[in-house]
Write an enzyme that holds these catalytic residues in place. Structure first.
Site, PDB file in Angstrom:
ATOM      1  N   GLU A 126       0.827  -1.216   0.000  1.00 27.74           N
ATOM      2  CA  GLU A 126       0.000   0.000   0.000  1.00 27.74           C
ATOM      3  C   GLU A 126       0.859   1.264   0.000  1.00 27.74           C
ATOM      4  O   GLU A 126       0.546   2.242  -0.655  1.00 27.74           O
ATOM      5  CB  GLU A 126      -0.943   0.007   1.211  1.00 27.74           C
ATOM      6  CG  GLU A 126      -2.073  -0.997   1.123  1.00 27.74           C
ATOM      7  CD  GLU A 126      -2.991  -0.751  -0.062  1.00 27.74           C
ATOM      8  OE1 GLU A 126      -3.253   0.418  -0.377  1.00 27.74           O
ATOM      9  OE2 GLU A 126      -3.418  -1.736  -0.693  1.00 27.74           O
ATOM     10  N   CYS A 152     -16.672   2.982 -19.967  1.00 25.15           N
ATOM     11  CA  CYS A 152     -17.986   2.841 -19.319  1.00 25.15           C
ATOM     12  C   CYS A 152     -18.748   1.631 -19.846  1.00 25.15           C
ATOM     13  O   CYS A 152     -19.534   1.025 -19.115  1.00 25.15           O
ATOM     14  CB  CYS A 152     -18.813   4.104 -19.543  1.00 25.15           C
ATOM     15  SG  CYS A 152     -18.047   5.575 -18.859  1.00 25.15           S
ATOM     16  N   CYS A 199     -24.508   5.467 -13.034  1.00 27.19           N
ATOM     17  CA  CYS A 199     -23.422   6.446 -12.909  1.00 27.19           C
ATOM     18  C   CYS A 199     -23.871   7.819 -13.397  1.00 27.19           C
ATOM     19  O   CYS A 199     -24.329   7.983 -14.529  1.00 27.19           O
ATOM     20  CB  CYS A 199     -22.212   5.968 -13.717  1.00 27.19           C
ATOM     21  SG  CYS A 199     -20.891   7.181 -13.729  1.00 27.19           S
ATOM     22  N   CYS A 243     -18.258  -1.189 -17.597  1.00 22.72           N
ATOM     23  CA  CYS A 243     -18.297  -0.899 -16.153  1.00 22.72           C
ATOM     24  C   CYS A 243     -19.569  -1.446 -15.497  1.00 22.72           C
ATOM     25  O   CYS A 243     -20.678  -1.209 -15.983  1.00 22.72           O
ATOM     26  CB  CYS A 243     -18.210   0.622 -15.944  1.00 22.72           C
ATOM     27  SG  CYS A 243     -18.317   1.071 -14.198  1.00 22.72           S
ATOM     28  N   CYS A 289     -12.384   2.950 -14.933  1.00 26.20           N
ATOM     29  CA  CYS A 289     -12.703   4.354 -14.677  1.00 26.20           C
ATOM     30  C   CYS A 289     -11.395   5.141 -14.639  1.00 26.20           C
ATOM     31  O   CYS A 289     -11.036   5.765 -13.654  1.00 26.20           O
ATOM     32  CB  CYS A 289     -13.471   4.485 -13.361  1.00 26.20           C
ATOM     33  SG  CYS A 289     -14.387   6.032 -13.262  1.00 26.20           S
TER      34      CYS A 289
END
Ligand code: SF4
Length: 356
Positions: A41, A207, A216, A210, A200
């Site tokens: 991370e 899209c 959205c 997605c 995205c």
């Protein structure tokens, strides 16, 4: 604004998509070890997955667990970060390992609130560690996820602004509150990250592929290019320096950088505010700087300023004494083991090959 029905369903759609299309074989996945998750991370902040993988593997080979990292000198850690940039991350990582060993018995705290108290770990990173390691149900908000939520909910304003960020966090919390109690937090957290990285994306998102497209807001209004809104324009100042590549007898003069500052803790070439100051320093050591030593100026961009670097290549037959305590003559063959900033490594590599 996305419908309540759409929000309620968001987490499950993200999970289902992640299991089908998301990334499931990255080196830091399929583990519950908070040390490995934490390392990934931190490395992934501001850095792409493809760049991080070799660094992550090399780092783990040298520092396989928290104790080994805590026991190491910072000097041993920095070379494993050199080239990844944002070096405060490496210093904080090392400090955090020591805090975990001295104050927490060598273990990560068991929840994200306590993890967020540790050096160099913000709220989103703490939540990601807790979600992946313990399945904790807390939202994340890294750069990729900000983009997904900004578009999905049609949030206006630059996401770096406190008020906008606060709104995004509360939307992320709402999405989690409406999700089923048995939500798979690993798939959900990873799914949000993957959606931002794979579909995205900045520029034109995909899209059509997605799982959130039906609800959205950005897609409905055709605002994918406008959201997230960019940082309000501010000019980055330009700074200039002359950099001395003083070498001879297969050695080069390096200078340890102070702990704070852009290249904190790394080794660099001696830097001067102007070529005149570089020349004066050389003359004071009895070294002549030939006009032919001047190399092409290049620009290195930091977050807060652009640094115009004018390198000067100067050869000295006799190694002069270091004139600052932070300086040391370093053999070219050792440069691969030393933490150098990327532009300095770029300058020294051709010379290293020539001297080898
Ligand atoms: S539909 Fe398009 S803009 Fe909306 S979240 Fe999905 S990829 Fe992003």
């Amino acid at each position: 604004m996305a419908s309540t029905l759409g929000i309620a369903d968001l987490a499950m759609r993200v999970c289902a998509w992640q299991r089908r299309q998301g990334r499931r074989h990255l080196p830091w996945q399929n583990t519950r070890d908070p040390y490995r998750i934490w390392l990934s991370e931190i490395m992934l902040q501001q850095t792409q997955v493809g760049t991080v993988i070799p660094y992550y593997l090399r780092f783990l080979e040298r520092f396989p667990d928290l104790q080994t990292l805590a026991d190491a000198d910072q000097e041993d850690v920095m070379p494993y970060w050199a080239g990844l940039g944002y070096y405060a991350r490496a210093r904080n990582l090392h400090r955090c390992a020591q805090v975990l060993v001295t104050d927490h018995g060598g273990r990560f705290p068991a929840d994200s609130l306590a993890i967020a108290e540790l050096p160099g770990i913000g709220r989103s990173t703490a939540s990601a560690i807790a979600a992946f390691a313990y399945g904790e149900r807390s939202p994340i908000m890294d750069g990729n996820v900000k983009r997904v939520f900004t578009r999905f909910f049609g949030v206006r304003g630059y996401p770096g602004l406190r008020a906008v960020e606060k709104r995004l966090w509360s939307l992320a919390e709402a999405a989690l509150e409406l999700a089923p109690v048995d939500l798979d937090m690993t798939a959900y957290t990873q799914g949000l990250m993957d959606l931002g990285a794979q579909l995205c994306t900045r520029g034109i998102p995909k899209c059509e592929a997605c799982p959130l497209a039906g609800d959205c807001e950005a897609k409905r209004l055709g605002l994918q290019r406008e959201l997230p809104e960019p940082r309000p324009r501010r000019s980055i100042p330009d700074r200039h320096c002359a950099m001395l590549i003083l070498h001879g007898n297969n050695h080069v003069l390096l200078e340890k950088q102070p702990q704070t500052g852009v290249w904190g803790g790394l080794w660099s070439l001696p830097r001067f505010d102007s070529p005149q100051m570089l020349e004066q320093a050389c003359i004071s050591q009895g070294i002549v700087v030939p006009d032919s030593g001047r190399m092409a100026t290049f620009v290195h961009t930091f977050t807060h300023f652009r640094l115009h670097i004018e390198p000067w290549l100067v050869e000295t037959p006799q190694r002069v004494a270091e004139w600052l305590p932070e300086q040391t003559w370093t053999p070219f063959e050792q440069l691969t083991h030393i933490a150098l900033p990327a532009p300095v490594r770029m300058l020294l590599e051709p010379l290293s090959e020539r001297e080898a």
